[in-house]
Design a protein around this motif. Sequence first.
Motif, PDB file in Angstrom:
ATOM      1  N   HIS A 191      27.529  25.778  56.583  1.00 41.18           N
ATOM      2  CA  HIS A 191      27.509  26.729  57.923  1.00 41.18           C
ATOM      3  C   HIS A 191      28.177  25.731  59.044  1.00 41.18           C
ATOM      4  O   HIS A 191      27.362  25.339  60.086  1.00 41.18           O
ATOM      5  CB  HIS A 191      26.105  27.351  58.371  1.00 41.18           C
ATOM      6  CG  HIS A 191      25.075  26.334  58.209  1.00 41.18           C
ATOM      7  ND1 HIS A 191      24.794  25.273  57.196  1.00 41.18           N
ATOM      8  CD2 HIS A 191      24.105  26.068  59.413  1.00 41.18           C
ATOM      9  CE1 HIS A 191      23.817  24.469  57.477  1.00 41.18           C
ATOM     10  NE2 HIS A 191      23.202  24.915  58.767  1.00 41.18           N
ATOM     11  N   SER A 192      29.487  25.751  59.301  1.00 40.17           N
ATOM     12  CA  SER A 192      29.898  24.876  60.263  1.00 40.17           C
ATOM     13  C   SER A 192      31.232  25.672  60.828  1.00 40.17           C
ATOM     14  O   SER A 192      32.027  26.154  59.977  1.00 40.17           O
ATOM     15  CB  SER A 192      30.287  23.387  59.651  1.00 40.17           C
ATOM     16  OG  SER A 192      29.138  22.787  59.519  1.00 40.17           O
ATOM     17  N   ASN A 193      31.611  25.470  61.913  1.00 39.92           N
ATOM     18  CA  ASN A 193      32.687  26.330  62.655  1.00 39.92           C
ATOM     19  C   ASN A 193      33.840  25.165  63.018  1.00 39.92           C
ATOM     20  O   ASN A 193      33.795  24.149  62.805  1.00 39.92           O
ATOM     21  CB  ASN A 193      32.502  27.143  63.766  1.00 39.92           C
ATOM     22  CG  ASN A 193      31.473  28.355  63.499  1.00 39.92           C
ATOM     23  OD1 ASN A 193      31.440  28.657  62.023  1.00 39.92           O
ATOM     24  ND2 ASN A 193      30.785  28.653  64.369  1.00 39.92           N
ATOM     25  N   SER A 194      34.884  25.587  63.713  1.00 42.49           N
ATOM     26  CA  SER A 194      35.793  24.695  64.231  1.00 42.49           C
ATOM     27  C   SER A 194      35.654  24.067  65.380  1.00 42.49           C
ATOM     28  O   SER A 194      35.369  24.598  66.499  1.00 42.49           O
ATOM     29  CB  SER A 194      37.359  25.537  64.230  1.00 42.49           C
ATOM     30  OG  SER A 194      38.296  24.526  64.966  1.00 42.49           O
ATOM     31  N   LYS A 201      29.605  19.269  68.716  1.00 43.82           N
ATOM     32  CA  LYS A 201      29.709  18.243  67.810  1.00 43.82           C
ATOM     33  C   LYS A 201      29.233  18.832  66.422  1.00 43.82           C
ATOM     34  O   LYS A 201      29.353  18.074  65.422  1.00 43.82           O
ATOM     35  CB  LYS A 201      29.142  17.115  68.365  1.00 43.82           C
ATOM     36  CG  LYS A 201      27.693  17.194  68.575  1.00 43.82           C
ATOM     37  CD  LYS A 201      26.963  15.741  68.864  1.00 43.82           C
ATOM     38  CE  LYS A 201      27.466  15.130  70.048  1.00 43.82           C
ATOM     39  NZ  LYS A 201      26.577  13.867  70.426  1.00 43.82           N
ATOM     40  N   ARG A 202      28.574  19.817  66.390  1.00 44.71           N
ATOM     41  CA  ARG A 202      28.113  20.389  65.172  1.00 44.71           C
ATOM     42  C   ARG A 202      29.367  21.035  64.337  1.00 44.71           C
ATOM     43  O   ARG A 202      29.310  21.354  63.019  1.00 44.71           O
ATOM     44  CB  ARG A 202      26.902  21.486  65.407  1.00 44.71           C
ATOM     45  CG  ARG A 202      25.494  20.925  65.047  1.00 44.71           C
ATOM     46  CD  ARG A 202      25.283  20.869  63.322  1.00 44.71           C
ATOM     47  NE  ARG A 202      24.929  22.311  62.964  1.00 44.71           N
ATOM     48  CZ  ARG A 202      25.729  22.761  61.783  1.00 44.71           C
ATOM     49  NH1 ARG A 202      26.918  22.219  61.374  1.00 44.71           N
ATOM     50  NH2 ARG A 202      25.233  23.769  61.281  1.00 44.71           N
ATOM     51  N   ASN A 203      30.332  21.263  64.939  1.00 48.75           N
ATOM     52  CA  ASN A 203      31.540  21.733  64.422  1.00 48.75           C
ATOM     53  C   ASN A 203      32.613  20.836  63.591  1.00 48.75           C
ATOM     54  O   ASN A 203      32.492  19.497  63.971  1.00 48.75           O
ATOM     55  CB  ASN A 203      32.224  22.632  65.389  1.00 48.75           C
ATOM     56  CG  ASN A 203      31.473  23.996  65.787  1.00 48.75           C
ATOM     57  OD1 ASN A 203      30.787  24.508  64.903  1.00 48.75           O
ATOM     58  ND2 ASN A 203      31.845  24.651  66.873  1.00 48.75           N
ATOM     59  N   LEU A 204      33.357  21.203  62.702  1.00 52.61           N
ATOM     60  CA  LEU A 204      34.101  20.349  62.082  1.00 52.61           C
ATOM     61  C   LEU A 204      35.425  20.189  62.774  1.00 52.61           C
ATOM     62  O   LEU A 204      36.018  20.833  63.401  1.00 52.61           O
ATOM     63  CB  LEU A 204      34.682  20.978  60.718  1.00 52.61           C
ATOM     64  CG  LEU A 204      33.393  21.218  59.838  1.00 52.61           C
ATOM     65  CD1 LEU A 204      34.078  22.206  58.499  1.00 52.61           C
ATOM     66  CD2 LEU A 204      32.747  19.948  59.275  1.00 52.61           C
ATOM     67  N   ARG A 225      25.580  31.464  68.461  1.00 51.03           N
ATOM     68  CA  ARG A 225      26.453  31.558  69.404  1.00 51.03           C
ATOM     69  C   ARG A 225      27.026  30.302  70.168  1.00 51.03           C
ATOM     70  O   ARG A 225      28.134  30.309  70.573  1.00 51.03           O
ATOM     71  CB  ARG A 225      25.592  32.315  70.563  1.00 51.03           C
ATOM     72  CG  ARG A 225      25.360  33.810  70.519  1.00 51.03           C
ATOM     73  CD  ARG A 225      24.354  34.199  71.577  1.00 51.03           C
ATOM     74  NE  ARG A 225      23.652  35.245  70.936  1.00 51.03           N
ATOM     75  CZ  ARG A 225      22.452  35.584  71.714  1.00 51.03           C
ATOM     76  NH1 ARG A 225      21.959  34.921  72.875  1.00 51.03           N
ATOM     77  NH2 ARG A 225      21.847  36.565  71.358  1.00 51.03           N
ATOM     78  N   GLY A 226      26.305  29.190  70.064  1.00 54.76           N
ATOM     79  CA  GLY A 226      26.541  27.936  70.474  1.00 54.76           C
ATOM     80  C   GLY A 226      27.354  27.330  69.719  1.00 54.76           C
ATOM     81  O   GLY A 226      28.157  26.264  70.276  1.00 54.76           O
ATOM     82  N   PHE A 227      27.848  27.854  68.250  1.00 62.54           N
ATOM     83  CA  PHE A 227      28.747  27.075  67.645  1.00 62.54           C
ATOM     84  C   PHE A 227      30.090  27.714  67.721  1.00 62.54           C
ATOM     85  O   PHE A 227      31.202  27.519  66.992  1.00 62.54           O
ATOM     86  CB  PHE A 227      28.393  27.004  66.211  1.00 62.54           C
ATOM     87  CG  PHE A 227      27.072  25.894  66.223  1.00 62.54           C
ATOM     88  CD1 PHE A 227      26.690  24.991  67.078  1.00 62.54           C
ATOM     89  CD2 PHE A 227      26.263  25.977  65.211  1.00 62.54           C
ATOM     90  CE1 PHE A 227      25.594  24.372  67.237  1.00 62.54           C
ATOM     91  CE2 PHE A 227      25.196  25.356  64.833  1.00 62.54           C
ATOM     92  CZ  PHE A 227      24.857  24.374  65.942  1.00 62.54           C
ATOM     93  N   LEU A 228      30.091  28.869  68.317  1.00 59.39           N
ATOM     94  CA  LEU A 228      30.998  29.910  68.121  1.00 59.39           C
ATOM     95  C   LEU A 228      32.057  29.742  69.488  1.00 59.39           C
ATOM     96  O   LEU A 228      33.291  30.028  69.494  1.00 59.39           O
ATOM     97  CB  LEU A 228      30.797  31.538  68.081  1.00 59.39           C
ATOM     98  CG  LEU A 228      30.428  31.885  66.701  1.00 59.39           C
ATOM     99  CD1 LEU A 228      29.397  33.159  66.757  1.00 59.39           C
ATOM    100  CD2 LEU A 228      31.256  31.985  65.755  1.00 59.39           C
ATOM    101  N   ARG A 229      31.268  29.478  70.651  1.00 57.57           N
ATOM    102  CA  ARG A 229      32.088  29.511  71.718  1.00 57.57           C
ATOM    103  C   ARG A 229      31.325  28.591  72.966  1.00 57.57           C
ATOM    104  O   ARG A 229      30.226  28.678  72.989  1.00 57.57           O
ATOM    105  CB  ARG A 229      32.273  31.061  72.398  1.00 57.57           C
ATOM    106  CG  ARG A 229      32.972  31.013  73.979  1.00 57.57           C
ATOM    107  CD  ARG A 229      33.212  32.510  74.396  1.00 57.57           C
ATOM    108  NE  ARG A 229      33.766  32.419  75.457  1.00 57.57           N
ATOM    109  CZ  ARG A 229      34.038  33.832  75.990  1.00 57.57           C
ATOM    110  NH1 ARG A 229      33.956  34.850  75.572  1.00 57.57           N
ATOM    111  NH2 ARG A 229      34.886  34.003  77.259  1.00 57.57           N
ATOM    112  N   ASP A 230      32.236  27.804  73.617  1.00 59.21           N
ATOM    113  CA  ASP A 230      31.748  26.870  74.661  1.00 59.21           C
ATOM    114  C   ASP A 230      30.926  27.774  75.774  1.00 59.21           C
ATOM    115  O   ASP A 230      31.226  28.599  76.214  1.00 59.21           O
ATOM    116  CB  ASP A 230      32.768  26.021  75.229  1.00 59.21           C
ATOM    117  CG  ASP A 230      33.431  24.950  74.345  1.00 59.21           C
ATOM    118  OD1 ASP A 230      32.555  24.363  73.646  1.00 59.21           O
ATOM    119  OD2 ASP A 230      34.360  24.673  74.585  1.00 59.21           O
TER     120      ASP A 230
END
Length: 308
Positions: A191-194, A201-204, A225-230
């Motif tokens: 469960h990681s985004n771009s 920093k949780r994203n790849l 939400r927090g990993f989808l968009r700043d």
Amino acid sequence: MKYFDLHCDTITECYLKKAELFDNELHWSLKRAQAYNPLAQVFAIWIPDEYRGESAVRRFEDVYKTFIFQMTKNSDKISFCHNAAELKSALNKNKTAALLSIEGGAALGGKIENLDKAYNMGVRIMTLTWNGRCEIGDGVMVKHAKGLTEFGVEVVRRMEQLGMIVDVSHLSEKGFWNVAEVTSKPFIASHSNSQKICSHKRNLTDEQFIEIKKRGGIVGINLYRGFLRDGGKAFIKDVKNHIEHFLSLGGENVLALGGDLDGSDLPYDMKGVEDISKIYDELLKSFSEQIVNALFFDNAYRFFENNL
């Protein structure tokens, strides 16, 4: 619509809130999820960072009891799968296929024998850390994060021997590259985004995604939400942006879903699992049905068919 999801925290929420898996007010319920067929879900037993040592082991065991109770209670509708054959059998019987993961290797309490015990209990995936530091290594939110410990390296190698899948979501970047160094089999980010699209920093990074791709692993798109968009003001259109970027890196056979339902705040135009179809419909506006079906089911199914 076919639906295979790599990560939800629903069973932990069932434990905490004494909720029923079949019908509840959580993001995910079996009743609502059964709108999709075939349906497969990885259920995570989450170990928060305040649990370490024996308290973490007990936390895992307590949530596991809830998982087994709910699997037994709903056995006419859902099947706890331990291998590829059981996964295929459950889906052929029109049952929901359930896989079990650990989110946070602190669940082992720093003892390698607990890894074998967890495998024998049916755990087939383990996220090595949560956000903080545990006996295995540093999570991504640790200041000046290091990589895997000696124990962490031992755990990863033993996971490969057992046939348990290494999950690098939440792991520090140094830890990620340690995993790449000491493993030979594919590993996943459930469960990681771009990080290119959302800087959390949780994203790849692109380099991490390409390494997972090169190794034959998969990456589950996270709906938090927090990993989808700043800034966190995210909608379904923001999910599409991450998918589009990963596809530009050649990720058509890598991408899956890892929604993080019941462990996150969903996009503002989603309430729960019943709205997963909205993402499917939105993606069909831009991508072929083959690519969308691969993302929603086929890539994850093929991965577990080959690696479980």
